[in-house]
Scaffold this active site. Structure first.
Site, short mmCIF file in Angstrom:
data_model
loop_
_atom_site.label_atom_id
_atom_site.label_comp_id
_atom_site.label_asym_id
_atom_site.label_seq_id
_atom_site.Cartn_x
_atom_site.Cartn_y
_atom_site.Cartn_z
N CYS A 50 6.72 15.11 -9.76
CA CYS A 50 6.39 14.00 -8.85
C CYS A 50 7.67 13.47 -8.21
CB CYS A 50 5.70 12.89 -9.64
SG CYS A 50 5.56 11.36 -8.72
N CYS A 53 8.34 9.66 -9.52
CA CYS A 53 8.61 9.29 -10.92
C CYS A 53 10.11 9.00 -11.10
CB CYS A 53 8.17 10.41 -11.86
SG CYS A 53 6.43 10.30 -12.34
N ASN A 75 11.79 5.56 3.51
CA ASN A 75 11.00 6.79 3.60
C ASN A 75 11.88 7.93 4.12
OD1 ASN A 75 9.03 8.80 4.44
ND2 ASN A 75 7.50 7.17 4.34
N HIS A 113 3.34 7.12 -13.84
CA HIS A 113 2.69 7.99 -12.86
C HIS A 113 1.17 7.82 -12.83
CE1 HIS A 113 2.49 11.70 -10.45
NE2 HIS A 113 1.45 12.04 -11.19
N ASN A 153 -2.34 4.03 0.95
CA ASN A 153 -3.34 5.10 1.00
C ASN A 153 -3.57 5.53 -0.42
OD1 ASN A 153 -3.49 5.36 3.83
ND2 ASN A 153 -1.64 6.60 3.82
N GLY A 159 -5.69 10.91 2.33
CA GLY A 159 -4.44 11.49 2.79
C GLY A 159 -3.23 11.09 1.97
N SER A 161 -0.36 11.41 -0.50
CA SER A 161 0.30 12.66 -0.85
C SER A 161 0.50 12.77 -2.35
CB SER A 161 1.64 12.72 -0.14
OG SER A 161 2.39 11.56 -0.43
N HIS A 164 0.90 8.99 -7.83
CA HIS A 164 1.78 7.95 -8.38
C HIS A 164 1.52 6.63 -7.62
CE1 HIS A 164 5.62 7.18 -10.66
NE2 HIS A 164 5.42 6.05 -10.00
N HIS A 166 1.76 3.77 -5.42
CA HIS A 166 2.77 3.39 -4.42
C HIS A 166 2.09 2.92 -3.15
CE1 HIS A 166 1.59 7.41 -3.03
NE2 HIS A 166 2.08 7.09 -1.85
N GLN A 168 3.14 1.98 1.27
CA GLN A 168 4.14 2.18 2.31
C GLN A 168 4.30 0.89 3.10
OE1 GLN A 168 4.32 5.75 4.64
NE2 GLN A 168 2.55 6.62 3.58
N HIS A 281 -2.94 -8.01 6.77
CA HIS A 281 -2.77 -8.50 8.13
C HIS A 281 -2.22 -9.92 8.03
CE1 HIS A 281 -5.65 -5.48 10.23
NE2 HIS A 281 -4.40 -5.04 10.17
N HIS A 296 -4.85 -12.08 5.22
CA HIS A 296 -5.98 -11.35 4.61
C HIS A 296 -5.62 -9.88 4.47
CE1 HIS A 296 -6.59 -10.82 8.97
NE2 HIS A 296 -7.20 -9.68 8.67
N LYS A 311 -18.29 9.08 3.99
CA LYS A 311 -18.73 8.80 5.36
C LYS A 311 -17.71 9.38 6.33
CE LYS A 311 -19.46 5.08 8.67
NZ LYS A 311 -20.76 5.58 9.18
N TYR A 316 -21.30 9.92 17.54
CA TYR A 316 -21.59 8.68 18.22
C TYR A 316 -20.48 7.66 17.99
CZ TYR A 316 -24.32 4.76 19.99
OH TYR A 316 -24.75 3.69 20.72
N GLU A 317 -19.94 7.70 16.77
CA GLU A 317 -18.93 6.71 16.39
C GLU A 317 -17.61 6.89 17.13
OE1 GLU A 317 -19.84 7.91 12.47
OE2 GLU A 317 -20.60 5.90 12.07
P1 H2U Z 1 1.34 8.46 1.13
O1 H2U Z 1 1.27 6.96 1.04
O2 H2U Z 1 0.44 8.98 2.21
O3 H2U Z 1 1.11 9.09 -0.20
O4 H2U Z 1 2.83 8.83 1.59
C1 H2U Z 1 3.98 8.75 0.78
C2 H2U Z 1 5.21 8.69 1.65
O5 H2U Z 1 6.33 9.15 0.90
C3 H2U Z 1 5.15 9.57 2.90
O6 H2U Z 1 5.26 8.73 4.03
C4 H2U Z 1 7.24 9.77 1.75
C5 H2U Z 1 6.38 10.48 2.79
O7 H2U Z 1 7.06 10.56 4.01
N1 H2U Z 1 8.07 10.67 0.98
C6 H2U Z 1 9.44 10.44 0.88
O8 H2U Z 1 9.94 9.50 1.50
N2 H2U Z 1 10.21 11.24 0.10
C7 H2U Z 1 9.73 12.33 -0.59
O9 H2U Z 1 10.46 12.97 -1.30
C8 H2U Z 1 8.31 12.74 -0.41
C9 H2U Z 1 7.42 11.78 0.32
ZN ZN Z 2 5.06 10.05 -10.59
#
Ligand code: H2U
Ligand code: ZN
Length: 338
Positions: A50, A53, A75, A113, A153, A159, A161, A164, A166, A168, A281, A296, A311, A316-317
């Site tokens: 991971c 971690c 990031n 994790h 997310n 989506g 990734s 763990h 977390h 953003q 928001h 909120h 879903k 239509y949506e």
């Molecule tokens: P998710 O919230 O969709 O899981 O995204 C995790 C973010 O972690 C993603 O924006 C970043 C990805 O760019 N990331 C890192 O900054 N370093 C890494 O080693 C892998 C993922």
């Molecule tokens: Zn982890």
């Protein structure tokens, strides 16, 4: 008067000024479409593979420290970059572009994790709330940053990734679309009626109770009257505050508490670690008070009728108007029952 438990109708979202089509009579239609794979089983406390971690190397090669509570980093694949020069391109209003400076961060909620908000200790979740406040202030103070979007997310279906725990933070120069729409509506409401749209809405929901799923001293969770996603909810501050740094210590604990209770309820609904996108928001950080904003959060979970049937917003949506079958009242009753 139509019967909104049976008759097709539209509901108005006063925050976005958009409509949703509700077709309660369709709830019995058979489903022969896509069935998602069941989410992966039990996760270990520590996963050597991971990238979030403690002590592990991330994709860019940087090693995470041996952190013991929350951990924040820039990031490695940021969508926005701080040094981007502010500029604009406009050709007849048809080719319009603006450069977008910003900064993206990742916040690990815990070194463990295999935790989620639903099973974290309240004291540890409180540290996550404190980290959100610190980040909101720190990023918001930067002159090029006018909005700080905190979002999570959760689950592969949304989506995410990595399991763990977390979230953003994408902080940007421009006001994002959803926040812009809400701001216009909140301002319009205040000009016309002299009150806060969300203060009024929370008051009515608490009085009726039909769509309320959770509440504590500082927050309530409701399936909004105008929900699009089957089990969409909003977590609304009871007090009129515009951003998280205005929360008192007790209210920060209450935020941790309502998030834990709401996500635990979601997990119990289909007996699965419930996927969703969640986000705050709140007011922009452009240096003006913006007290039209009312703090909120929105939970947008994709699941419809089981851990595997989701879903889709298609057809239509995409081309006309979002549509739902189960009513907001029915969804709230289901969530209250688990
Ligand atoms: P998710 O919230 O969709 O899981 O995204 C995790 C973010 O972690 C993603 O924006 C970043 C990805 O760019 N990331 C890192 O900054 N370093 C890494 O080693 C892998 C993922
Ligand atoms: Zn982890």
């Amino acid at each position: 008067m139509f019967d909104w438990t049976k008759d097709p109708h539209r509901r108005f979202n006063p925050l976005t000024r958009e409509w949703v089509l509700v077709s309660p009579h369709r709830t019995l239609r058979p489903w022969q479409g896509q069935v998602e794979e069941e989410a992966v089983a039990v996760q270990p406390e520590y996963d050597a593979n991971c990238y979030l971690c403690p002590g592990n190397a991330r994709a860019g090669g940087v090693r995470n420290p041996a952190y013991s509570a929350t951990f924040v980093f820039d990031n490695d694949f940021a969508a926005l970059k701080p040094g981007t020069p502010v500029d604009r391109y406009d050709r007849d209003g048809l080719f319009l572009a603006e450069s977008e400076p910003g900064l993206c961060r990742v916040v690990c909620f815990s070194p463990r994790h295999n935790l989620t908000m639903a099973n974290m200790e309240p004291a540890d979740l409180r540290k996550v709330v404190d980290t959100w406040v610190e980040q909101y202030l720190e990023l918001g103070e930067r002159p090029e940053i006018n909005y700080v979007q905190i979002f999570e997310n959760r689950g592969a279906m949304m989506g995410a990734s990595n399991p763990h725990p977390h979230c953003q933070i994408w902080s940007s120069h421009a006001l994002p679309n959803e926040v812009f729409k809400e701001q216009e509506s909140l301002l319009g409401w205040r000009e016309q009626r002299g009150t806060c749209l969300l203060c009024e809405y929370a008051r009515l929901e608490l009085a009726g109770g039909e769509r309320v799923v959770e509440e504590n001293a500082a927050f309530l969770t409701v399936v909004p009257f105008w929900a699009v996603w089957p089990f969409e909810t909003m977590v609304i501050a009871r007090r009129h505050i515009s951003s998280i740094e205005q929360l008192t210590g007790e209210e920060r604990d209450a935020l941790a508490d309502i998030l834990k209770r709401t996500t635990a309820r979601y997990d119990r609904l289909f007996n699965v670690s419930f996927p969703y996108s969640l986000g705050f928001h709140q007011r922009p950080t452009d240096g003006t008070p913006h007290d039209e904003h009312h703090l909120h959060l929105h939970f947008y979970p994709p699941l419809l009728r089981s851990a595997t049937v989701r879903k889709f917003l298609v057809g239509y949506e995409m081309l006309a108007t979002p549509q739902r079958d189960i009513t907001a009242e029915w969804a709230a009753a289901r969530l209250r029952a688990v």
